[in-house]
Write a protein that holds these residues in place. Structure first.
Motif, PDB file in Angstrom:
ATOM      1  N   ARG A  18       0.842  -1.185   0.000  1.00 53.59           N
ATOM      2  CA  ARG A  18       0.000   0.000   0.000  1.00 53.59           C
ATOM      3  C   ARG A  18       0.880   1.238   0.000  1.00 53.59           C
ATOM      4  O   ARG A  18       1.686   1.435   0.933  1.00 53.59           O
ATOM      5  CB  ARG A  18      -0.935   0.041   1.196  1.00 53.59           C
ATOM      6  CG  ARG A  18      -1.953   1.181   1.076  1.00 53.59           C
ATOM      7  CD  ARG A  18      -2.959   1.214   2.200  1.00 53.59           C
ATOM      8  NE  ARG A  18      -2.418   1.783   3.418  1.00 53.59           N
ATOM      9  CZ  ARG A  18      -3.160   2.272   4.400  1.00 53.59           C
ATOM     10  NH1 ARG A  18      -4.490   2.254   4.300  1.00 53.59           N
ATOM     11  NH2 ARG A  18      -2.593   2.747   5.491  1.00 53.59           N
ATOM     12  N   ALA A  48      -3.725   5.404 -11.944  1.00 52.21           N
ATOM     13  CA  ALA A  48      -5.077   5.548 -11.410  1.00 52.21           C
ATOM     14  C   ALA A  48      -5.315   7.002 -11.045  1.00 52.21           C
ATOM     15  O   ALA A  48      -4.368   7.754 -10.805  1.00 52.21           O
ATOM     16  CB  ALA A  48      -5.275   4.666 -10.185  1.00 52.21           C
ATOM     17  N   THR A  57     -13.384   7.111  -9.527  1.00 51.04           N
ATOM     18  CA  THR A  57     -12.038   6.594  -9.751  1.00 51.04           C
ATOM     19  C   THR A  57     -11.932   6.052 -11.170  1.00 51.04           C
ATOM     20  O   THR A  57     -12.944   5.739 -11.814  1.00 51.04           O
ATOM     21  CB  THR A  57     -11.694   5.464  -8.761  1.00 51.04           C
ATOM     22  OG1 THR A  57     -12.662   4.408  -8.902  1.00 51.04           O
ATOM     23  CG2 THR A  57     -11.716   5.964  -7.331  1.00 51.04           C
ATOM     24  N   TYR A  59      -8.931   3.646 -13.676  1.00 53.64           N
ATOM     25  CA  TYR A  59      -7.683   2.895 -13.658  1.00 53.64           C
ATOM     26  C   TYR A  59      -7.188   2.594 -15.067  1.00 53.64           C
ATOM     27  O   TYR A  59      -7.989   2.456 -16.007  1.00 53.64           O
ATOM     28  CB  TYR A  59      -7.886   1.566 -12.925  1.00 53.64           C
ATOM     29  CG  TYR A  59      -8.305   1.720 -11.487  1.00 53.64           C
ATOM     30  CD1 TYR A  59      -9.641   1.786 -11.140  1.00 53.64           C
ATOM     31  CD2 TYR A  59      -7.350   1.800 -10.464  1.00 53.64           C
ATOM     32  CE1 TYR A  59     -10.031   1.939  -9.822  1.00 53.64           C
ATOM     33  CE2 TYR A  59      -7.739   1.944  -9.147  1.00 53.64           C
ATOM     34  CZ  TYR A  59      -9.078   2.013  -8.836  1.00 53.64           C
ATOM     35  OH  TYR A  59      -9.460   2.170  -7.523  1.00 53.64           O
ATOM     36  N   LYS A  64      -6.209  -2.483 -13.516  1.00 54.98           N
ATOM     37  CA  LYS A  64      -7.621  -2.603 -13.161  1.00 54.98           C
ATOM     38  C   LYS A  64      -7.902  -3.972 -12.563  1.00 54.98           C
ATOM     39  O   LYS A  64      -7.468  -5.000 -13.092  1.00 54.98           O
ATOM     40  CB  LYS A  64      -8.487  -2.379 -14.393  1.00 54.98           C
ATOM     41  CG  LYS A  64      -9.950  -2.143 -14.124  1.00 54.98           C
ATOM     42  CD  LYS A  64     -10.701  -1.870 -15.420  1.00 54.98           C
ATOM     43  CE  LYS A  64     -10.180  -0.643 -16.131  1.00 54.98           C
ATOM     44  NZ  LYS A  64     -10.910  -0.366 -17.386  1.00 54.98           N
ATOM     45  N   THR A  68      -6.246  -0.415  -6.105  1.00 54.10           N
ATOM     46  CA  THR A  68      -7.358   0.410  -5.652  1.00 54.10           C
ATOM     47  C   THR A  68      -6.824   1.741  -5.155  1.00 54.10           C
ATOM     48  O   THR A  68      -5.973   1.771  -4.254  1.00 54.10           O
ATOM     49  CB  THR A  68      -8.146  -0.273  -4.529  1.00 54.10           C
ATOM     50  OG1 THR A  68      -8.623  -1.546  -4.971  1.00 54.10           O
ATOM     51  CG2 THR A  68      -9.325   0.581  -4.112  1.00 54.10           C
ATOM     52  N   SER A  70      -7.601   5.346  -3.275  1.00 58.22           N
ATOM     53  CA  SER A  70      -8.549   5.915  -2.325  1.00 58.22           C
ATOM     54  C   SER A  70      -7.964   7.192  -1.742  1.00 58.22           C
ATOM     55  O   SER A  70      -6.765   7.447  -1.854  1.00 58.22           O
ATOM     56  CB  SER A  70      -8.883   4.925  -1.206  1.00 58.22           C
ATOM     57  OG  SER A  70      -7.723   4.563  -0.484  1.00 58.22           O
ATOM     58  N   GLN A  81      -3.636   0.911  -2.993  1.00 58.64           N
ATOM     59  CA  GLN A  81      -3.521  -0.483  -2.558  1.00 58.64           C
ATOM     60  C   GLN A  81      -3.212  -1.321  -3.787  1.00 58.64           C
ATOM     61  O   GLN A  81      -3.987  -1.325  -4.746  1.00 58.64           O
ATOM     62  CB  GLN A  81      -4.820  -0.940  -1.900  1.00 58.64           C
ATOM     63  CG  GLN A  81      -4.810  -2.396  -1.479  1.00 58.64           C
ATOM     64  CD  GLN A  81      -3.821  -2.678  -0.371  1.00 58.64           C
ATOM     65  OE1 GLN A  81      -3.705  -1.913   0.580  1.00 58.64           O
ATOM     66  NE2 GLN A  81      -3.099  -3.792  -0.482  1.00 58.64           N
TER      67      GLN A  81
END
Length: 122
Positions: A18, A48, A57, A59, A64, A68, A70, A81
Motif C-alpha cells: 500500500r 489511477a 475513480t 484505472y 484494473k 485500488t 482511495s 492499494q
C-alpha cells in the motif's frame, strides 16, 4: 500543495503493498489526485486517478482489478492499494494533484510528489 509519497519496497510476485501520499499546505479535499509510475527506460505512465471527493475513480487497463486508489480527506492522504503484484509493476510511483484538471496525462497535474520505488521480483 506539497506531496510526500511513501510505502514502496521490494516484494515478490503475488504480494501486496500500500502506497501513501501525504499532502500538506492546502485544502486536500480541493484536489483531484492521481498515481503514475515510471519504469527504467520508459516514459511515465498513468496508473489511477480519483476525484476531489473520492467518489469517482479510474484505472489503467494494466492495473484494473488489482489496484485500488482511495483518498482520506480527513487525513490529507492518498492511497494506492496494490494486490497481486507482478514484475511489470516495478517502477517508481508518483502521486500527483491538481485543483482543476482530472485527466490520465502527466500534464493534467500541477503538483507532484518525489516518488517511491516499488520492485517486484519473480
Amino acid at each position: 500543495v506539497q506531496l510526500q509519497a511513501s510505502g514502496g519496497g521490494l516484494v515478490q510476485a503475488g504480494d501486496s503493498l500500500r502506497l501513501s501520499c501525504a499532502a500538506s499546505g492546502r485544502t486536500f479535499s480541493n484536489y483531484n489526485m492521481g498515481w503514475f509510475r515510471q519504469a527504467p527506460g520508459k516514459e511515465r505512465e498513468f496508473v489511477a486517478k480519483i476525484s476531489r471527493s473520492g467518489g469517482s475513480t479510474y484505472y489503467s487497463d494494466s492495473v484494473k482489478g488489482r489496484f485500488t486508489i482511495s483518498k482520506d480527506n480527513a487525513k490529507n492522504t492518498l492511497y494506492l492499494q496494490m494486490n497481486s503484484l507482478e514484475p511489470d509493476d516495478t517502477a517508481v510511483y508518483y502521486c500527483a494533484a491538481d485543483r482543476v484538471r482530472w485527466g490520465p496525462r502527466s500534464v493534467d497535474y500541477e503538483y507532484w510528489g518525489q516518488g517511491t520505488q516499488v520492485t517486484v521480483s519473480s
